[in-house]
Design a protein around this motif. Structure first.
Motif, PDB file in Angstrom:
ATOM      1  N   GLU A  55       0.854  -1.190   0.000  1.00 45.98           N
ATOM      2  CA  GLU A  55       0.000   0.000   0.000  1.00 45.98           C
ATOM      3  C   GLU A  55       0.890   1.240   0.000  1.00 45.98           C
ATOM      4  O   GLU A  55       1.759   1.376   0.868  1.00 45.98           O
ATOM      5  CB  GLU A  55      -0.877  -0.016   1.248  1.00 45.98           C
ATOM      6  N   ILE A  56       0.687   2.124  -0.959  1.00 43.26           N
ATOM      7  CA  ILE A  56       1.536   3.308  -1.025  1.00 43.26           C
ATOM      8  C   ILE A  56       1.089   4.364  -0.008  1.00 43.26           C
ATOM      9  O   ILE A  56      -0.051   4.359   0.436  1.00 43.26           O
ATOM     10  CB  ILE A  56       1.572   3.956  -2.434  1.00 43.26           C
ATOM     11  N   ILE A  57       2.033   5.232   0.324  1.00 47.23           N
ATOM     12  CA  ILE A  57       1.729   6.319   1.256  1.00 47.23           C
ATOM     13  C   ILE A  57       1.265   7.518   0.418  1.00 47.23           C
ATOM     14  O   ILE A  57       1.928   7.900  -0.548  1.00 47.23           O
ATOM     15  CB  ILE A  57       2.984   6.706   2.064  1.00 47.23           C
ATOM     16  N   ARG A  58       0.114   8.070   0.768  1.00 46.26           N
ATOM     17  CA  ARG A  58      -0.394   9.219   0.013  1.00 46.26           C
ATOM     18  C   ARG A  58      -0.912  10.255   1.010  1.00 46.26           C
ATOM     19  O   ARG A  58      -1.305   9.896   2.126  1.00 46.26           O
ATOM     20  CB  ARG A  58      -1.485   8.775  -0.963  1.00 46.26           C
ATOM     21  N   PRO A  59      -0.912  11.524   0.645  1.00 47.09           N
ATOM     22  CA  PRO A  59      -1.367  12.555   1.574  1.00 47.09           C
ATOM     23  C   PRO A  59      -2.799  12.301   2.028  1.00 47.09           C
ATOM     24  O   PRO A  59      -3.613  11.798   1.245  1.00 47.09           O
ATOM     25  CB  PRO A  59      -1.292  13.840   0.740  1.00 47.09           C
ATOM     26  N   ASP A  60      -3.085  12.666   3.286  1.00 49.49           N
ATOM     27  CA  ASP A  60      -4.451  12.525   3.808  1.00 49.49           C
ATOM     28  C   ASP A  60      -5.390  13.424   3.024  1.00 49.49           C
ATOM     29  O   ASP A  60      -5.028  14.548   2.651  1.00 49.49           O
ATOM     30  CB  ASP A  60      -4.508  12.961   5.281  1.00 49.49           C
ATOM     31  N   ILE A  61      -6.596  12.911   2.809  1.00 43.93           N
ATOM     32  CA  ILE A  61      -7.612  13.724   2.153  1.00 43.93           C
ATOM     33  C   ILE A  61      -8.888  13.684   2.994  1.00 43.93           C
ATOM     34  O   ILE A  61      -8.983  12.854   3.906  1.00 43.93           O
ATOM     35  CB  ILE A  61      -7.923  13.209   0.721  1.00 43.93           C
ATOM     36  N   ILE A  62      -9.836  14.563   2.671  1.00 38.34           N
ATOM     37  CA  ILE A  62     -11.111  14.574   3.414  1.00 38.34           C
ATOM     38  C   ILE A  62     -12.214  14.188   2.432  1.00 38.34           C
ATOM     39  O   ILE A  62     -12.381  14.837   1.393  1.00 38.34           O
ATOM     40  CB  ILE A  62     -11.386  15.981   3.994  1.00 38.34           C
ATOM     41  N   VAL A  63     -12.933  13.110   2.775  1.00 42.94           N
ATOM     42  CA  VAL A  63     -14.040  12.704   1.898  1.00 42.94           C
ATOM     43  C   VAL A  63     -15.394  12.974   2.560  1.00 42.94           C
ATOM     44  O   VAL A  63     -16.422  12.962   1.897  1.00 42.94           O
ATOM     45  CB  VAL A  63     -13.949  11.205   1.495  1.00 42.94           C
ATOM     46  N   ASP A  64     -15.373  13.216   3.879  1.00 42.28           N
ATOM     47  CA  ASP A  64     -16.642  13.476   4.595  1.00 42.28           C
ATOM     48  C   ASP A  64     -17.124  14.891   4.302  1.00 42.28           C
ATOM     49  O   ASP A  64     -16.341  15.748   3.887  1.00 42.28           O
ATOM     50  CB  ASP A  64     -16.439  13.367   6.111  1.00 42.28           C
ATOM     51  N   ASP A  65     -18.414  15.088   4.583  1.00 43.78           N
ATOM     52  CA  ASP A  65     -18.970  16.447   4.500  1.00 43.78           C
ATOM     53  C   ASP A  65     -18.507  17.223   5.718  1.00 43.78           C
ATOM     54  O   ASP A  65     -18.806  16.823   6.841  1.00 43.78           O
ATOM     55  CB  ASP A  65     -20.505  16.349   4.534  1.00 43.78           C
TER      56      ASP A  65
END
Ligand SMILES: C[S@@+](CC[C@H](N)C(=O)[O-])C[C@H]1O[C@@H](n2cnc3c(N)ncnc32)[C@H](O)[C@@H]1O
Length: 361
Positions: A10-20
């Motif tokens: 699993e690659i490391i990727r920046p955190d993102i926000i998917v919630d409202d």
């Protein structure tokens, strides 16, 4: 997820926000000071018009924090960085269909590669800046003098920006007279040393890295360059899942002893205090009787910190496992006049190449 040498990675990727989440919308017709106050109040600000609106807010934030932490003390600078990091990470952009949803935004291919399955999400502005500069490096590639080819570093992967140690290794490879069946490249990164080994006639290289992004990125490059039968990659610590013994182990390790908890890309620069003893312990098992270890190192730590020990010299002094066959040093070209003022220590920095062999019983 990628499957490499039978292992899911699993690659490391920046955190993102998917919630409202609740956000305050910002356009450049508004006052950036208002946006900064909103960030300071612990709320999120979402840019909805131009990419440059985000840059304006970050400039205003920096300006205010510089005033607040005017003292030059180490503590003040640390607090400045911590505050800037916390507040700037509440400044957000929307990514939709792998594109930033603001005008005049850079095209960043990583969105599609790192988040293929996510149609819409929010991402912090500083993360976008990091992704953008990484994408530029990846797209343009980095010319490596000893390779006569460019490398294309995957997001979150170390790549060399100075080349003296690579030249020293090339010089040694030219004179190397031993077998060239296989070699192991520990901490393979973007694969520079592995490519050098292949160029000098090695038939097969096994590369390992603890950084999943290095392994996934290099696997893609290997496929593009049709080198699948020449380089085999393993994700993991030191020798990871390698099974075979080899006549050559190369390692361009991190050069500075860590005084903090290591995370992410830090592992390319800093080593924890057990790394070298573990490496030497393991290396004995993977070296053929007449094999060699080549380590690329530098006296950087010795010349910048008093009483700093040298992990390779220490291993040899302790004795019992390895003996030195060769030690080469090369002065690093002095820094340019422009950068020299604060970096006089570079004048005496030397790159080192160590060749070790097993002690015969
Ligand atoms: C200085 S970089 C060298 C990368 C590449 N070999 C080069 O010369 O450009 C060190 C590499 O070692 C990796 N590394 C650090 N600790 C490791 C460990 N315990 N096992 C395997 N790889 C490690 C880092 O992730 C990084 O890619």
């Amino acid at each position: 997820m990628s499957l490499i040498s039978g292992k899911e990675i699993e690659i490391i990727r920046p955190d993102i926000i998917v919630d409202d989440i609740e956000v305050v919308l910002y356009k450049r017709t508004m006052d950036p000071r208002m946006a900064v106050n909103t960030l300071k109040n612990g709320k999120y600000v979402l840019i909805i018009d131009y990419y440059s609106s985000g840059l304006m807010i970050l400039n205003e934030l920096k300006h205010q924090l510089i005033k607040k932490y005017a003292a030059q003390s180490f503590q003040a600078q640390r607090e400045f960085r911590a505050d800037f990091k916390e507040l700037s990470n509440r400044l957000l952009l929307v990514v939709n269909n792998h594109q930033l949803k603001v005008k005049k935004a850079p095209q960043i291919g990583w969105f599609k590669i790192l988040y293929p399955e996510i149609i819409e999400f929010l991402v912090a502005f500083p993360q976008v800046q990091g992704l953008n500069s990484s994408w530029q490096w990846y797209e343009k590639g980095i010319a490596i003098p000893v390779l006569n080819q460019k490398i294309h570093p995957f997001f979150g992967t170390y790549f060399p920006t100075r080349f003296e140690h690579l030249k020293l290794f090339d010089h040694w490879l030219k004179k190397y007279k031993g077998d060239k069946e296989t070699a192991i490249d520990i901490g393979v990164g973007c694969g520079v040393l592995s490519y050098q080994l292949l160029n000098h006639g090695f038939k097969k290289v096994y590369g390992t890295d603890t950084n999943p992004n290095a392994i996934v990125g290099l696997e893609n490059e290997i496929e593009k360059n049709k080198l699948n039968d020449k380089i085999a990659l393993f994700h993991g610590d030191l020798f990871a899942d390698i099974k075979d013994k080899t006549e050559l182990i190369v390692f361009n390790p991190p050069w500075i002893l860590a005084s903090h908890q290591l995370e992410g890309m830090d592992q390319a620069i800093y080593y924890d205090e057990n790394l070298f003893s573990r490496f030497f312990e393991e290396a004995q098992k993977f070296l053929k009787e007449d094999g060699r270890i080549v380590l690329l190192f530098s006296n950087l730590a010795q010349i910048t910190k008093e009483n700093e020990t040298h992990p390779i010299a220490d291993e040899l002094a302790k004795g019992g496992r390895f003996q030195q066959e060769l030690f080469l040093q090369k002065e690093v070209a002095p820094a340019s006049k422009k950068t020299r003022r604060n970096q006089t220590w570079r004048d005496t920095e030397k790159i080192e190449l160590w060749v070790l062999k097993l002690i015969e019983n």
